[in-house]
Design a protein around this motif. Sequence first.
Motif, short mmCIF file in Angstrom:
data_model
loop_
_atom_site.label_atom_id
_atom_site.label_comp_id
_atom_site.label_asym_id
_atom_site.label_seq_id
_atom_site.Cartn_x
_atom_site.Cartn_y
_atom_site.Cartn_z
N GLY A 286 0.82 -1.22 0.00
CA GLY A 286 0.00 0.00 0.00
C GLY A 286 0.85 1.26 0.00
N THR A 287 0.21 2.35 -0.36
CA THR A 287 0.89 3.65 -0.30
C THR A 287 0.13 4.54 0.67
OG1 THR A 287 1.36 3.37 -2.63
CG2 THR A 287 1.82 5.53 -1.68
N LEU A 288 0.81 4.93 1.75
CA LEU A 288 0.15 5.77 2.75
C LEU A 288 0.03 7.19 2.21
CD1 LEU A 288 1.97 4.49 5.94
CD2 LEU A 288 -0.13 3.68 4.89
N ARG A 289 -0.79 8.01 2.90
CA ARG A 289 -1.06 9.35 2.40
C ARG A 289 0.20 10.21 2.37
NH1 ARG A 289 -3.64 14.15 2.03
NH2 ARG A 289 -2.68 15.03 3.87
N ASP A 290 1.16 9.93 3.26
CA ASP A 290 2.38 10.74 3.25
C ASP A 290 3.37 10.22 2.21
OD1 ASP A 290 3.26 8.43 4.38
OD2 ASP A 290 3.63 9.27 6.38
N GLY A 291 2.96 9.24 1.40
CA GLY A 291 3.81 8.80 0.30
C GLY A 291 4.63 7.56 0.63
N ARG A 292 4.68 7.17 1.91
CA ARG A 292 5.48 6.00 2.27
C ARG A 292 4.81 4.73 1.75
NH1 ARG A 292 6.23 6.18 8.55
NH2 ARG A 292 4.12 7.00 8.33
N GLU A 293 5.65 3.78 1.33
CA GLU A 293 5.13 2.48 0.94
C GLU A 293 5.03 1.61 2.19
OE1 GLU A 293 6.13 0.77 -2.81
OE2 GLU A 293 4.63 2.34 -3.01
N ALA A 294 4.05 0.77 2.24
CA ALA A 294 3.88 -0.06 3.43
C ALA A 294 3.39 -1.44 3.04
CB ALA A 294 2.88 0.59 4.38
N LYS A 295 3.81 -2.40 3.88
CA LYS A 295 3.28 -3.75 3.72
C LYS A 295 2.10 -3.87 4.67
CE LYS A 295 5.16 -7.66 5.38
NZ LYS A 295 6.10 -8.75 5.57
N ILE A 296 0.97 -4.24 4.16
CA ILE A 296 -0.23 -4.31 4.99
C ILE A 296 -0.67 -5.76 5.06
CG2 ILE A 296 -2.61 -3.54 5.18
CD1 ILE A 296 -1.66 -1.02 3.60
N GLU A 297 -0.54 -6.33 6.26
CA GLU A 297 -0.93 -7.73 6.45
C GLU A 297 -2.33 -7.76 7.02
OE1 GLU A 297 1.96 -9.59 9.02
OE2 GLU A 297 3.57 -8.51 8.00
N VAL A 298 -3.26 -8.28 6.26
CA VAL A 298 -4.65 -8.31 6.69
C VAL A 298 -4.96 -9.70 7.23
CG1 VAL A 298 -7.03 -8.02 5.99
CG2 VAL A 298 -5.26 -6.60 4.99
N TYR A 299 -5.45 -9.76 8.46
CA TYR A 299 -5.81 -11.04 9.07
C TYR A 299 -7.28 -11.27 8.82
CZ TYR A 299 -1.27 -10.70 11.13
OH TYR A 299 0.09 -10.60 11.29
N THR A 300 -7.56 -12.29 7.98
CA THR A 300 -8.92 -12.41 7.47
C THR A 300 -9.84 -13.21 8.37
OG1 THR A 300 -8.08 -14.26 6.18
CG2 THR A 300 -8.29 -12.15 5.05
N GLU A 301 -9.27 -13.95 9.29
CA GLU A 301 -10.11 -14.81 10.13
C GLU A 301 -10.98 -13.95 11.05
OE1 GLU A 301 -9.51 -18.21 13.52
OE2 GLU A 301 -7.75 -17.29 12.60
N LYS A 302 -12.26 -14.35 11.20
CA LYS A 302 -13.13 -13.65 12.15
C LYS A 302 -12.82 -14.16 13.55
CE LYS A 302 -16.19 -11.27 9.61
NZ LYS A 302 -15.05 -10.59 8.99
N VAL A 303 -12.63 -13.22 14.49
CA VAL A 303 -12.24 -13.67 15.83
C VAL A 303 -13.13 -13.05 16.89
CG1 VAL A 303 -9.84 -14.10 15.24
CG2 VAL A 303 -10.55 -11.84 16.00
N SER A 304 -13.03 -13.60 18.09
CA SER A 304 -13.86 -13.12 19.19
C SER A 304 -13.29 -11.81 19.73
CB SER A 304 -13.87 -14.16 20.29
OG SER A 304 -12.55 -14.27 20.78
N LYS A 305 -14.09 -11.20 20.62
CA LYS A 305 -13.67 -9.95 21.23
C LYS A 305 -12.37 -10.11 21.99
CE LYS A 305 -16.88 -6.33 21.82
NZ LYS A 305 -18.30 -6.17 22.10
N ALA A 306 -12.28 -11.21 22.74
CA ALA A 306 -11.09 -11.44 23.55
C ALA A 306 -9.86 -11.54 22.65
CB ALA A 306 -11.26 -12.73 24.36
N LYS A 307 -10.02 -12.24 21.53
CA LYS A 307 -8.89 -12.38 20.60
C LYS A 307 -8.50 -11.02 20.03
CE LYS A 307 -7.74 -16.79 19.89
NZ LYS A 307 -6.37 -17.26 20.02
#
Length: 518
Positions: A286-307
């Motif tokens: 991804g590219t953040l608004r300030d121009g920096r490139e970033a690796k964005i790791e999205v955790y797709t599993e649905k988890v509980s509140k405690a998790k």
Amino acid sequence: MASSLFTFFLTTFLSNFLPLSVLSATVLEDLATLTPPPDFATTITTNCLHNPLLRYCNNTSSSSPMNITEIFRSTIVASHLCNESKNPNCIDSFPKIRIHGRPKTAALYLSFDFFWKYCPLTIVEIQLVNNSLKSEFPTNVLSCAQIRTLDLSYNQLTGSVPVQNLSRLTNLTHLNLSYNRFWEDKILNSEFFNRFNASSFIHSGLLPDVKRYKMRVLVLLVVFPIVVILLCCCLGWLCLKRPDYLPRTCRRRSHKFTSAMLDAATDEFSDQRLVSKRNGVDIYRGTLRDGREAKIEVYTEKVSKAKKREFEEECEAVFKLRHKNLVRVLGWCNSRNLRALVTEWTNGENVEAWLNSSLASSWRRRLRVVMRVVEGVSYLWEQWPEVAFDLNTRSVLLSGDDQEPLISQFKIGDGNNSSTNIFNFGLFLLEMITNLKPNEEQEDSERRYLEYIRVHCPGNVERVVDEKMKIEDRTLEKVKEAITLGLMCTDGSPLKQPSFMQIYDMVVSLYESSSRHH
Ligand SMILES: *[C@@H]1O[C@H](CO)[C@@H](O)[C@H](O)[C@H]1NC(C)=O
Ligand SMILES: *[C@@H]1O[C@H](CO)[C@@H](O)[C@H](O)[C@H]1NC(C)=O
Ligand SMILES: *[C@@H]1O[C@H](CO)[C@@H](O)[C@H](O)[C@H]1NC(C)=O
Ligand SMILES: *[C@@H]1O[C@H](CO)[C@@H](O)[C@H](O)[C@H]1NC(C)=O
Ligand SMILES: *[C@@H]1O[C@H](CO)[C@@H](O)[C@H](O)[C@H]1NC(C)=O
Ligand SMILES: *[C@@H]1O[C@H](CO)[C@@H](O)[C@H](O)[C@H]1NC(C)=O
Ligand SMILES: *[C@@H]1O[C@H](CO)[C@@H](O)[C@H](O)[C@H]1NC(C)=O
Ligand SMILES: *[C@@H]1O[C@H](CO)[C@@H](O)[C@H](O)[C@H]1NC(C)=O
Ligand SMILES: *[C@@H]1O[C@H](CO)[C@@H](O)[C@H](O)[C@H]1NC(C)=O
């Protein structure tokens, strides 16, 4: 009295030198063509001898000396203006200037400064009504200091009114500035105001306008609060959704990413931005608004509140990590519909690819990578034992010109297990030496892989060591030691695994001996 002064002014010139019949159609044509008659100067002097009060007679009191040409021109303008103003008899008297609803004519006569400078003393009334005059107050009319009436109503005059100069006109009894656009002035109940009265200033702009006042009150009481509320809403929306649009100093926590921010950074998680998809983790570039490139790791599993709370805590921990061999965590997002970790984007290649390049041809260079990785891991184990990470030849990147190894993958939500970590390190070390990997397509691949190496070790080590490394005999012993260490780490039972302290010491000693040989 006025009549006799006027006689001196006009009768003499107009009847003797400029009979009306002489005047051509327009004042401008006359000004351009007519010249003073030869004895004009003498006439003026004679006039002044008879009556020094004539305005043009004063050499010294006016700023410029008497100007024959100007006086002559002013008599031309006077005769035209007298006619334009429909004075009954322009030969005998010239009491009023009256131009109504003729914008061009009014503006033209106002522009003749020389005329106003020698303003005929007979004029007692000036009316320039409804002429769309857009200038400031026409101060040159004030040269006619004797006037009794001044009506400038129905124009668009702006700026301030020269109250002091007007006050000095002692004969002025009737003033009308109504329907203009003057700037508001504090004349209410002043001496000037009382001398005339409010009907002289209707809608002139000078007096506070009740309607406008009401409008202002309305704005203040209604519009202003609405604007403030809207602004607050905007600000609130920004705070909640896009804090990256706020100035840095206003942002409470710059490491908190909202899902809207990550949406924007990855073009709404578009496929073009998707780098990999594995084990419930989607990785985006991804590219953040300030121009920096970033690796964005999205955790797709649905988890509980405690998790989710655990996730938050782990993110907080990895965010605090500071080590040259650990990738820098920029922040995370833990919102209702998105959990993601945001780390710096590293452009370098991973170790798996590096092993196949010519850069990896020396034992010493490979050991250096292992040494740095061990340093990073040691920092983690000593200071952040709760942080889990993923160590393999793909997750270690070589960044920058000096090819600094960087452990780039944390494992959020997996919990830490030191036995697994040591196993993974062993595998990493063996891969570094052999440039061989477990065949992921095979079942039980890791066991087979380790079995294969174990068969050749220690007797037949040359078979498994990467040929690209030119191993001399004296280093072969060290390579054997390293393979042995790798096999110990990957031993099935945790009890036989070396401790991390032991691993650290061995790697250090291997690294130092390789430096000595060099
Ligand atoms: C001309 O100046 C004299 C004094 O020098 C003064 O008394 C007179 O009022 C002035 N006349 C005009 C028309 O300004
Ligand atoms: C005005 O000045 C001229 C000389 O510049 C002089 O001859 C004339 O007498 C003066 N007129 C009056 C009224 O002072
Ligand atoms: C008289 O006025 C005219 C026009 O305003 C100017 O061109 C001329 O130089 C003036 N003459 C003198 C003697 O000041
Ligand atoms: C004077 O005004 C009348 C109409 O009021 C017009 O017919 C005449 O031409 C004017 N004279 C001059 C010299 O402008
Ligand atoms: C001003 O003049 C215009 C024509 O130029 C006329 O239609 C309008 O009625 C006049 N307004 C007033 C207030 O005299
Ligand atoms: C108005 O009065 C001031 C002095 O109070 C003076 O300097 C200025 O020239 C006057 N303006 C006019 C147009 O008479
Ligand atoms: C005011 O009017 C009187 C009487 O008509 C006159 O004598 C006086 O000169 C006028 N004042 C000014 C400043 O013209
Ligand atoms: C204002 O003055 C005018 C004339 O100067 C007069 O006709 C009118 O009655 C006055 N109005 C008030 C409210 O004094
Ligand atoms: C000024 O003119 C306006 C509009 O014609 C009129 O209503 C008002 O009574 C006049 N004021 C005076 C003092 O004549």
